[in-house]
Design an enzyme around this catalytic site. Sequence first.
Site, PDB file in Angstrom:
ATOM      1  N   MET A   4       4.628   3.756  -2.064  1.00 44.61           N
ATOM      2  CA  MET A   4       3.933   5.042  -1.666  1.00 44.61           C
ATOM      3  C   MET A   4       4.598   5.464  -0.128  1.00 44.61           C
ATOM      4  O   MET A   4       5.212   4.607   0.598  1.00 44.61           O
ATOM      5  CB  MET A   4       2.697   4.361  -1.343  1.00 44.61           C
ATOM      6  CG  MET A   4       2.465   3.643  -0.213  1.00 44.61           C
ATOM      7  SD  MET A   4       0.776   3.034  -0.222  1.00 44.61           S
ATOM      8  CE  MET A   4       1.050   1.526   0.507  1.00 44.61           C
ATOM      9  N   PRO A   5       4.647   6.570  -0.086  1.00 47.18           N
ATOM     10  CA  PRO A   5       5.363   7.247   0.995  1.00 47.18           C
ATOM     11  C   PRO A   5       4.300   7.358   2.239  1.00 47.18           C
ATOM     12  O   PRO A   5       2.965   7.407   1.935  1.00 47.18           O
ATOM     13  CB  PRO A   5       5.559   8.843   0.666  1.00 47.18           C
ATOM     14  CG  PRO A   5       5.480   8.795  -0.799  1.00 47.18           C
ATOM     15  CD  PRO A   5       4.643   7.660  -1.258  1.00 47.18           C
ATOM     16  N   LEU A   6       4.722   6.874   3.263  1.00 46.35           N
ATOM     17  CA  LEU A   6       4.178   7.011   4.456  1.00 46.35           C
ATOM     18  C   LEU A   6       4.766   8.078   5.539  1.00 46.35           C
ATOM     19  O   LEU A   6       5.909   7.754   5.925  1.00 46.35           O
ATOM     20  CB  LEU A   6       3.922   5.600   5.371  1.00 46.35           C
ATOM     21  CG  LEU A   6       3.327   5.686   6.671  1.00 46.35           C
ATOM     22  CD1 LEU A   6       1.945   6.159   6.778  1.00 46.35           C
ATOM     23  CD2 LEU A   6       3.288   4.239   7.280  1.00 46.35           C
TER      24      LEU A   6
ATOM     25  N   TRP B 263       0.563   8.815   2.284  1.00 46.99           N
ATOM     26  CA  TRP B 263      -0.154   8.744   3.482  1.00 46.99           C
ATOM     27  C   TRP B 263       0.400   9.537   4.434  1.00 46.99           C
ATOM     28  O   TRP B 263       1.753   9.550   4.650  1.00 46.99           O
ATOM     29  CB  TRP B 263      -0.195   6.957   3.987  1.00 46.99           C
ATOM     30  CG  TRP B 263      -0.751   6.081   3.022  1.00 46.99           C
ATOM     31  CD1 TRP B 263      -1.139   6.111   1.776  1.00 46.99           C
ATOM     32  CD2 TRP B 263      -1.364   4.883   3.242  1.00 46.99           C
ATOM     33  NE1 TRP B 263      -1.732   5.156   1.172  1.00 46.99           N
ATOM     34  CE2 TRP B 263      -1.643   4.274   2.167  1.00 46.99           C
ATOM     35  CE3 TRP B 263      -1.023   4.010   4.577  1.00 46.99           C
ATOM     36  CZ2 TRP B 263      -2.268   2.893   1.947  1.00 46.99           C
ATOM     37  CZ3 TRP B 263      -1.439   2.909   4.291  1.00 46.99           C
ATOM     38  CH2 TRP B 263      -2.345   1.935   3.406  1.00 46.99           C
TER      39      TRP B 263
END
Length: 71
Positions: free
Chosen positions: A1-3, A42
């Site tokens: 998941m990208p943050l 996120w």
Amino acid sequence: MPLVDIHVIKGVFTPEQKSAMIAGVTDAMVAVEGDNLRGVTWVKINEVESGDWAIGGQPLQAADVRNMAGG
């Protein structure tokens, strides 16, 4: 998941502008990786106190940033 972390000087952006940043950055990530990542992307806005951020050794105040943006 990208943050994605966004760092801004406190007092420069309104809540509406920060919401627009979050939406725009999320859309940019989705444009690259596909819509399946929307729900797990996120975005975090970190506000740095005015004067605690510097360029070229010169501390910036919120008013300096607004002036740079023409506001």
